[in-house]
Design a protein around this motif. Sequence first.
Motif, PDB file in Angstrom:
ATOM      1  N   LEU A  97       0.828  -1.211   0.000  1.00  0.00           N
ATOM      2  CA  LEU A  97       0.000   0.000   0.000  1.00  0.00           C
ATOM      3  C   LEU A  97       0.860   1.257   0.000  1.00  0.00           C
ATOM      4  O   LEU A  97       0.496   2.267  -0.613  1.00  0.00           O
ATOM      5  N   ALA A  98       2.022   1.195   0.653  1.00  0.00           N
ATOM      6  CA  ALA A  98       2.955   2.328   0.599  1.00  0.00           C
ATOM      7  C   ALA A  98       3.425   2.550  -0.831  1.00  0.00           C
ATOM      8  O   ALA A  98       3.622   3.697  -1.266  1.00  0.00           O
ATOM      9  N   GLY A  99       3.591   1.457  -1.591  1.00  0.00           N
ATOM     10  CA  GLY A  99       3.972   1.585  -2.990  1.00  0.00           C
ATOM     11  C   GLY A  99       2.888   2.241  -3.820  1.00  0.00           C
ATOM     12  O   GLY A  99       3.163   3.105  -4.668  1.00  0.00           O
ATOM     13  N   VAL A 100       1.617   1.866  -3.576  1.00  0.00           N
ATOM     14  CA  VAL A 100       0.500   2.494  -4.295  1.00  0.00           C
ATOM     15  C   VAL A 100       0.420   3.977  -3.952  1.00  0.00           C
ATOM     16  O   VAL A 100       0.235   4.827  -4.840  1.00  0.00           O
ATOM     17  N   GLU A 101       0.583   4.297  -2.698  1.00  0.00           N
ATOM     18  CA  GLU A 101       0.535   5.707  -2.288  1.00  0.00           C
ATOM     19  C   GLU A 101       1.669   6.489  -2.935  1.00  0.00           C
ATOM     20  O   GLU A 101       1.495   7.646  -3.346  1.00  0.00           O
ATOM     21  N   ALA A 102       2.838   5.859  -3.049  1.00  0.00           N
ATOM     22  CA  ALA A 102       3.967   6.528  -3.697  1.00  0.00           C
ATOM     23  C   ALA A 102       3.665   6.799  -5.160  1.00  0.00           C
ATOM     24  O   ALA A 102       3.945   7.895  -5.674  1.00  0.00           O
ATOM     25  N   LEU A 103       3.075   5.817  -5.856  1.00  0.00           N
ATOM     26  CA  LEU A 103       2.707   6.044  -7.252  1.00  0.00           C
ATOM     27  C   LEU A 103       1.663   7.147  -7.364  1.00  0.00           C
ATOM     28  O   LEU A 103       1.727   7.984  -8.281  1.00  0.00           O
ATOM     29  N   ASP A 104       0.706   7.159  -6.449  1.00  0.00           N
ATOM     30  CA  ASP A 104      -0.307   8.219  -6.418  1.00  0.00           C
ATOM     31  C   ASP A 104       0.366   9.586  -6.321  1.00  0.00           C
ATOM     32  O   ASP A 104       0.078  10.520  -7.084  1.00  0.00           O
ATOM     33  N   THR A 105       1.293   9.704  -5.378  1.00  0.00           N
ATOM     34  CA  THR A 105       1.987  10.973  -5.170  1.00  0.00           C
ATOM     35  C   THR A 105       2.769  11.397  -6.409  1.00  0.00           C
ATOM     36  O   THR A 105       2.729  12.558  -6.832  1.00  0.00           O
ATOM     37  N   LEU A 106       3.487  10.443  -6.998  1.00  0.00           N
ATOM     38  CA  LEU A 106       4.321  10.780  -8.149  1.00  0.00           C
ATOM     39  C   LEU A 106       3.478  11.105  -9.376  1.00  0.00           C
ATOM     40  O   LEU A 106       3.828  12.024 -10.141  1.00  0.00           O
ATOM     41  N   LEU A 107       2.387  10.374  -9.576  1.00  0.00           N
ATOM     42  CA  LEU A 107       1.536  10.676 -10.724  1.00  0.00           C
ATOM     43  C   LEU A 107       0.904  12.041 -10.602  1.00  0.00           C
ATOM     44  O   LEU A 107       0.753  12.759 -11.611  1.00  0.00           O
ATOM     45  N   ARG A 108       0.523  12.441  -9.413  1.00  0.00           N
ATOM     46  CA  ARG A 108      -0.029  13.788  -9.220  1.00  0.00           C
ATOM     47  C   ARG A 108       0.997  14.849  -9.612  1.00  0.00           C
ATOM     48  O   ARG A 108       0.648  15.879 -10.175  1.00  0.00           O
ATOM     49  N   GLU A 109       2.273  14.582  -9.315  1.00  0.00           N
ATOM     50  CA  GLU A 109       3.316  15.551  -9.660  1.00  0.00           C
ATOM     51  C   GLU A 109       3.652  15.491 -11.150  1.00  0.00           C
ATOM     52  O   GLU A 109       3.828  16.537 -11.805  1.00  0.00           O
ATOM     53  N   LEU A 110       3.714  14.284 -11.709  1.00  0.00           N
ATOM     54  CA  LEU A 110       4.163  14.124 -13.085  1.00  0.00           C
ATOM     55  C   LEU A 110       3.082  14.432 -14.112  1.00  0.00           C
ATOM     56  O   LEU A 110       3.376  14.851 -15.225  1.00  0.00           O
ATOM     57  N   LEU A 111       1.829  14.170 -13.735  1.00  0.00           N
ATOM     58  CA  LEU A 111       0.733  14.406 -14.667  1.00  0.00           C
ATOM     59  C   LEU A 111       0.180  15.826 -14.571  1.00  0.00           C
ATOM     60  O   LEU A 111      -0.669  16.208 -15.346  1.00  0.00           O
TER      61      LEU A 111
END
Length: 402
Positions: A388-402
């Motif tokens: 779940l920490a990995g999913v949250e990390a992807l969430d955070t990065l996608l918000r920044e990258l997208l």
Amino acid sequence: MPSAVAHGMLAGLSEIADIGRDRRAGGYSRHLWEPAEHELRAWFAERAARLGLDVEVDRNGNTWAWWGAPGPDAVVIGSHLDSVPGGGAYDGPLGVVSALEAVARLQAAGFVPGRPCAVLVFAEEEGSRFGVACLGSRLLSGAIDADKARSLTDRAGITFAEAAVTAGIDPAHLGRDQESLDRIGLFLELHVEQGRGLIDLGEPLAVASSILAHGRWRMSFTGQGNHAGATLMSDRSDPMVAAARAIVDVQEAALASPGSRATVGRIEALPGGTNVIPSAVHAWLDARAETDDQVHAVVADISARVQNQHAGCSATVVEESWTSTVTFDPDLAARLALALGGIPALPTGAGHDAGVLAATVPTAMLFVRNPTGISHSPEEFATLDDCLAGVEALDTLLRELL
């Protein structure tokens, strides 16, 4: 962490938990364009469709699921679904399920991407059927010659080109796919860690810094096939004896080169009868080290030793695949680490599609802690909290990258 994400993560892994189970080897055997892998492709297409993603298979057999219209400068996330023989449940699928869950989480929050986004599943990452690891990404990027890929054979003698036809892929169109490459602005792969780095650091996540140089070689020993009972020991030209001596030499050569790793994980005797002295034995060598030169030096040492293991036999060592040392873009890695609160950077000895693409497009990787430190084995694992920490990390990065 919202319970819906936990439920989705568990559901994603549980939905494929029975696909490709290997009752003999344990774990999973999910190989390119075989029944289990076809079932996984169908699962991915269905799960992506639930999120309203548009699924397409490229000319090299890689599967894309687009969030919105495809286009240039896309943020692409994903991993692979195939496995080594008897592999674990997390190597590859964790990255795919996590990518889908991150998209689902963003959608539920009403997030609208400002640039194209896709989840990408690569074909034949492990190389378990046709012998070349990361074959889908190598073909996509042009890192392998298409004619060489078409001529690869599996253990049944089926060529990659023949298998492609049965999967609905035109082998004439295999090779570098510039149109697809031009769409990738950045590729990000989440993967379970294959080692103990995060255990030792006491951290759930890390960004990748580098990948060891690595390759595969086929060592072939040719002798005289004969009857096991009628042939005196003194009259034999037994390639199994030559192969056995060479395998011991592989270990000794790697130990003589600090930091090197060399493994023989597959061996085939022809014709393969219990009461038959083999006419030929093939053994596959995997060699890795921190630098290209170090790997080549170890393999040269092994080759020299192999040539001396006559036992009345001839021997050859032939390279089948090669990947130079990969150093991920340090600025990109630092940017992602900072966005995630300063998580550590780790090198890895395992090859990945992100490493192949790194020579062509900007790439990065996230590792999720594996509390066993074991991979390519049924004991491979990751806790729900770390997933779940990995999913949250992807969430955070996608918000920044997208």
